[in-house]
Design an enzyme around this catalytic site. Structure first.
Site, PDB file in Angstrom:
ATOM      1  N   HIS A 130       0.816  -1.216   0.000  1.00  0.00           N
ATOM      2  CA  HIS A 130       0.000   0.000   0.000  1.00  0.00           C
ATOM      3  C   HIS A 130       0.851   1.268   0.000  1.00  0.00           C
ATOM      4  O   HIS A 130       1.909   1.331   0.619  1.00  0.00           O
ATOM      5  CB  HIS A 130      -0.934   0.005   1.217  1.00  0.00           C
ATOM      6  CG  HIS A 130      -0.185   0.054   2.522  1.00  0.00           C
ATOM      7  ND1 HIS A 130       0.174   1.229   3.122  1.00  0.00           N
ATOM      8  CD2 HIS A 130       0.294  -0.931   3.299  1.00  0.00           C
ATOM      9  CE1 HIS A 130       0.824   0.975   4.243  1.00  0.00           C
ATOM     10  NE2 HIS A 130       0.919  -0.331   4.367  1.00  0.00           N
ATOM     11  N   ASP A 131       0.403   2.244  -0.739  1.00  0.00           N
ATOM     12  CA  ASP A 131       0.991   3.585  -0.743  1.00  0.00           C
ATOM     13  C   ASP A 131       2.407   3.640  -1.319  1.00  0.00           C
ATOM     14  O   ASP A 131       3.089   4.646  -1.141  1.00  0.00           O
ATOM     15  CB  ASP A 131       0.970   4.200   0.673  1.00  0.00           C
ATOM     16  CG  ASP A 131      -0.441   4.277   1.225  1.00  0.00           C
ATOM     17  OD1 ASP A 131      -1.292   4.892   0.574  1.00  0.00           O
ATOM     18  OD2 ASP A 131      -0.704   3.685   2.304  1.00  0.00           O
TER      19      ASP A 131
END
Ligand SMILES: CC(C)(COP(=O)(O)OP(=O)(O)OC[C@H]1O[C@@H](n2cnc3c(N)ncnc32)[C@H](O)[C@@H]1OP(=O)(O)O)[C@@H](O)C(=O)NCCC(=O)NCCS
Length: 211
Positions: free
Chosen positions: A137-138
């Site tokens: 994620h991210d």
């Protein structure tokens, strides 16, 4: 969806990855656009449609999505020339990859079987995410990033343009891997890697320069 015309220069793995992922996805590949004069040509059942002149042919560009399957600087240069002429550059995602609905994958990038790209990750253009790597994620991957099989990037990692992450490497969360940096096979990266630096080992440290 238009058929893909795959631009190749020599026998290397990247075009075979594209052919395989397209076959698995049921995506037609019309054939090869053969550029350069490298002696070691890709051997495939696909027809050679022509040479580099096709990338300036408006009718050809409107009938095909282009994927430049050359593992050097020509991947970006030829793709951008195609875009500048109004053509389209394909993104190829193997159906056995898992890409979050909130992740973005840039044009000209290939995502291989078993890859997981998690929520809100941003993957740039002309990247190669190879077998079963994970981009959590991210993450923010710039253009031309190459992640080898089985490498794992924890959440929030930023990877600069043209960086290479070797097979089985592990990157701790929220670190930056610099542009054109190399992370060696199996490295465990616990600190930022500056631009252009090669790191190896656990914990990863800059590789000794050869004298
Ligand atoms: C890091 C890397 C780029 C260095 O390549 P290189 O400059 O040719 O380095 P060399 O093979 O000459 O090795 C130099 C030294 O570093 C060590 N070394 C090289 N790679 C290493 C690694 N990943 N981890 C630990 N040590 C490493 C070597 O053992 C050697 O040590 P020595 O001098 O004590 O014998 C390369 O070894 C590597 O890991 N490449 C990743 C390959 C990969 O993931 N391929 C996937 C393709 S899909």
């Amino acid at each position: 969806m238009k058929p893909i015309a795959m631009v190749t220069a020599r026998a290397e793995t990247l075009p075979r990855i594209i052919i395989d992922a397209c076959a698995a996805a049921g995506r037609p590949v019309a054939g090869l656009v053969q550029v350069g004069d490298e002696a070691d040509r890709l051997k495939t059942h696909l027809p050679v449609l022509g040479g580099q002149e096709l990338l300036s042919d408006a009718a050809f560009l409107s009938a095909h999505d282009i994927f430049v399957a050359i593992g050097d600087g020509r991947r970006k240069a030829l793709s951008e020339a195609v875009l500048a002429r109004g053509g389209t550059v394909a993104t190829v995602i193997h159906p056995a990859a898992t890409v979050s609905a909130s992740a973005t994958i840039g044009a000209g990038t290939v995502v291989s079987a078993g890859v997981v790209v998690q929520m809100d990750a941003q993957v740039g253009r002309y990247c190669s995410l190879n077998t079963a790597c994970t981009v959590d994620h991210d993450n923010v991957l710039a253009d031309g990033v190459n992640i080898a099989p089985g490498a794992h990037l924890a959440g929030g990692v930023q990877v600069g343009e043209g960086a290479f992450i070797g097979i089985g490497a592990t990157i701790k969360g929220w670190l930056r891997i610099g542009a054109r940096a190399t992370v060696g096979a199996g490295a465990v990266v616990l600190k930022e890697v500056p631009d252009g630096v090669t790191v190896v080992g656990n914990p990863a440290r800059p590789m000794a320069t050869k004298t």
